[in-house]
Scaffold this active site. Structure first.
Site, mmCIF file in Angstrom:
data_model
loop_
_atom_site.group_PDB
_atom_site.id
_atom_site.type_symbol
_atom_site.label_atom_id
_atom_site.label_comp_id
_atom_site.label_asym_id
_atom_site.label_seq_id
_atom_site.Cartn_x
_atom_site.Cartn_y
_atom_site.Cartn_z
ATOM 1 N N ASP A 10 10.636 -3.430 -8.482
ATOM 2 C CA ASP A 10 11.457 -4.179 -7.332
ATOM 3 C C ASP A 10 12.408 -3.285 -6.890
ATOM 4 O O ASP A 10 12.905 -2.653 -8.065
ATOM 5 C CB ASP A 10 11.902 -5.357 -8.074
ATOM 6 C CG ASP A 10 12.227 -6.417 -6.879
ATOM 7 O OD1 ASP A 10 11.485 -6.668 -6.148
ATOM 8 O OD2 ASP A 10 13.425 -6.941 -6.668
ATOM 9 N N THR A 11 12.622 -3.060 -5.824
ATOM 10 C CA THR A 11 13.501 -2.202 -5.099
ATOM 11 C C THR A 11 14.286 -2.751 -4.331
ATOM 12 O O THR A 11 14.121 -3.564 -3.510
ATOM 13 C CB THR A 11 12.628 -1.130 -4.308
ATOM 14 O OG1 THR A 11 11.744 -0.278 -5.273
ATOM 15 C CG2 THR A 11 13.430 0.047 -3.715
ATOM 16 N N LYS B 231 0.788 -1.219 0.050
ATOM 17 C CA LYS B 231 0.105 0.049 0.019
ATOM 18 C C LYS B 231 0.924 1.261 -0.050
ATOM 19 O O LYS B 231 0.397 2.240 -0.532
ATOM 20 C CB LYS B 231 -0.957 0.085 1.228
ATOM 21 C CG LYS B 231 -0.469 -0.222 2.526
ATOM 22 C CD LYS B 231 -1.699 -0.239 3.441
ATOM 23 C CE LYS B 231 -1.046 0.053 4.931
ATOM 24 N NZ LYS B 231 0.107 -1.034 5.288
ATOM 25 N N LYS C 125 9.590 13.420 -0.820
ATOM 26 C CA LYS C 125 9.984 12.103 -1.061
ATOM 27 C C LYS C 125 9.656 11.768 -2.528
ATOM 28 O O LYS C 125 10.497 11.552 -3.541
ATOM 29 C CB LYS C 125 9.705 10.891 -0.132
ATOM 30 C CG LYS C 125 10.452 9.593 -0.692
ATOM 31 C CD LYS C 125 9.840 8.373 0.298
ATOM 32 C CE LYS C 125 10.245 7.200 -0.434
ATOM 33 N NZ LYS C 125 9.812 5.968 0.298
HETATM 34 P P1 IMP Z 1 10.318 -4.933 -2.693
HETATM 35 O O1 IMP Z 1 10.755 -4.084 -4.023
HETATM 36 O O2 IMP Z 1 8.855 -4.870 -2.390
HETATM 37 O O3 IMP Z 1 10.982 -6.198 -2.713
HETATM 38 O O4 IMP Z 1 10.991 -4.101 -1.399
HETATM 39 C C1 IMP Z 1 12.433 -4.310 -1.042
HETATM 40 C C2 IMP Z 1 12.488 -3.937 0.473
HETATM 41 O O5 IMP Z 1 12.648 -2.465 0.451
HETATM 42 C C3 IMP Z 1 11.338 -3.886 1.315
HETATM 43 O O6 IMP Z 1 11.896 -4.370 2.595
HETATM 44 C C4 IMP Z 1 10.753 -2.559 1.233
HETATM 45 O O7 IMP Z 1 10.201 -2.271 2.527
HETATM 46 C C5 IMP Z 1 11.955 -1.718 1.099
HETATM 47 N N1 IMP Z 1 11.652 -0.604 0.160
HETATM 48 C C6 IMP Z 1 10.912 -0.719 -1.039
HETATM 49 N N2 IMP Z 1 10.965 0.633 -1.548
HETATM 50 C C7 IMP Z 1 11.360 1.476 -0.394
HETATM 51 C C8 IMP Z 1 11.130 2.980 -0.223
HETATM 52 O O8 IMP Z 1 10.745 3.576 -1.235
HETATM 53 N N3 IMP Z 1 11.880 3.504 0.896
HETATM 54 C C9 IMP Z 1 12.095 2.681 1.870
HETATM 55 N N4 IMP Z 1 12.099 1.023 1.794
HETATM 56 C C10 IMP Z 1 11.812 0.690 0.575
#
Ligand code: IMP
Length: 201
Positions: A75-76, A10, A178
């Site tokens: 994916d981050t 979310k 942000k």
């Molecule tokens: P995923 O892209 O959902 O696999 O996220 C990977 C990890 O990075 C998760 O632990 C997220 O909570 C964290 N994460 C993803 N985007 C952000 C952001 O914009 N800020 C801080 N943490 C992030």
């Protein structure tokens, strides 16, 4: 244009809703009725972003749902130089299963204890599937890891990541700020460039 964002996160959804121009109507996995878990089995952000987008695109196709024009996934990862790029693709489960943001932040602080080089970056890889073709783009923001948590906004590692040219982590910034400078903002700007490219329509 109706676009599916292959996420149920979310926080990500809210950010992208604010960043993406309003000509694009955004639909989450919940909105489209996709309820399965997508296993992120890749070893790179590119792989996992692709897995999420392809899984949802194929599901729409198999269920003959044709009302959406495109699907994309994000994916981050947080890449910390002193840790050889870790946690990177494993950012969500850095402290083990099940994924827990607080434990992940504690582990990161522990791993960096006493280390002076705190340089890091957030990188978001977006995979777009439109008209059966797949495209990838990314957004990144450089910064450093704080020595303790600060701020109450945001999610994940936001209370530890100080973006370049700031002196407090993302979690100290208003969401508008942000969403102006973040890795995700840059990735979504590049996604819009792809969507606006007449050649892919
Ligand atoms: P995923 O892209 O959902 O696999 O996220 C990977 C990890 O990075 C998760 O632990 C997220 O909570 C964290 N994460 C993803 N985007 C952000 C952001 O914009 N800020 C801080 N943490 C992030």
């Amino acid at each position: 244009m109706k676009i599916v964002f292959a996420t149920n996160n979310k926080h990500k959804l809210l950010e992208v809703q604010h960043i993406l121009p309003k000509v694009y109507a955004l639909f989450s996995l919940k909105d489209i009725g996709f309820t399965s878990d997508i296993e992120e089995t890749g070893t790179t952000l590119e792989d996992n972003s692709d897995i999420k987008a392809q899984t949802v695109y194929n599901w729409l196709k198999d269920n003959k749902i044709t009302k959406y024009n495109a699907v994309f996934a994000d994916d981050t990862g947080l890449e910390v130089d002193a840790l050889g790029g870790k946690p990177g693709v494993y950012s969500a489960r850095y402290a083990g299963e099940p994924a827990n943001d607080k434990n992940n932040r504690q582990k990161l602080l522990h791993e960096l204890k006493g280390i002076k080089d705190r340089q890091a970056r957030f990188r978001t890889v977006v995979t777009l599937i439109i008209n059966g073709k797949t495209y990838q783009t990314e957004g990144r923001v450089e910064g450093k890891i704080d020595t303790e948590e600060h701020g109450t906004e945001g999610f994940g590692y936001d209370s530890l990541f100080i973006p370049e040219n700031y002196n407090c982590p993302f979690a100290c910034l208003k969401s508008e700020e942000k969403n102006r400078i973040s890795h995700r903002a840059k990735a979504i700007e590049n996604l819009v460039k792809l969507l606006e490219n007449k050649d892919i329509k």
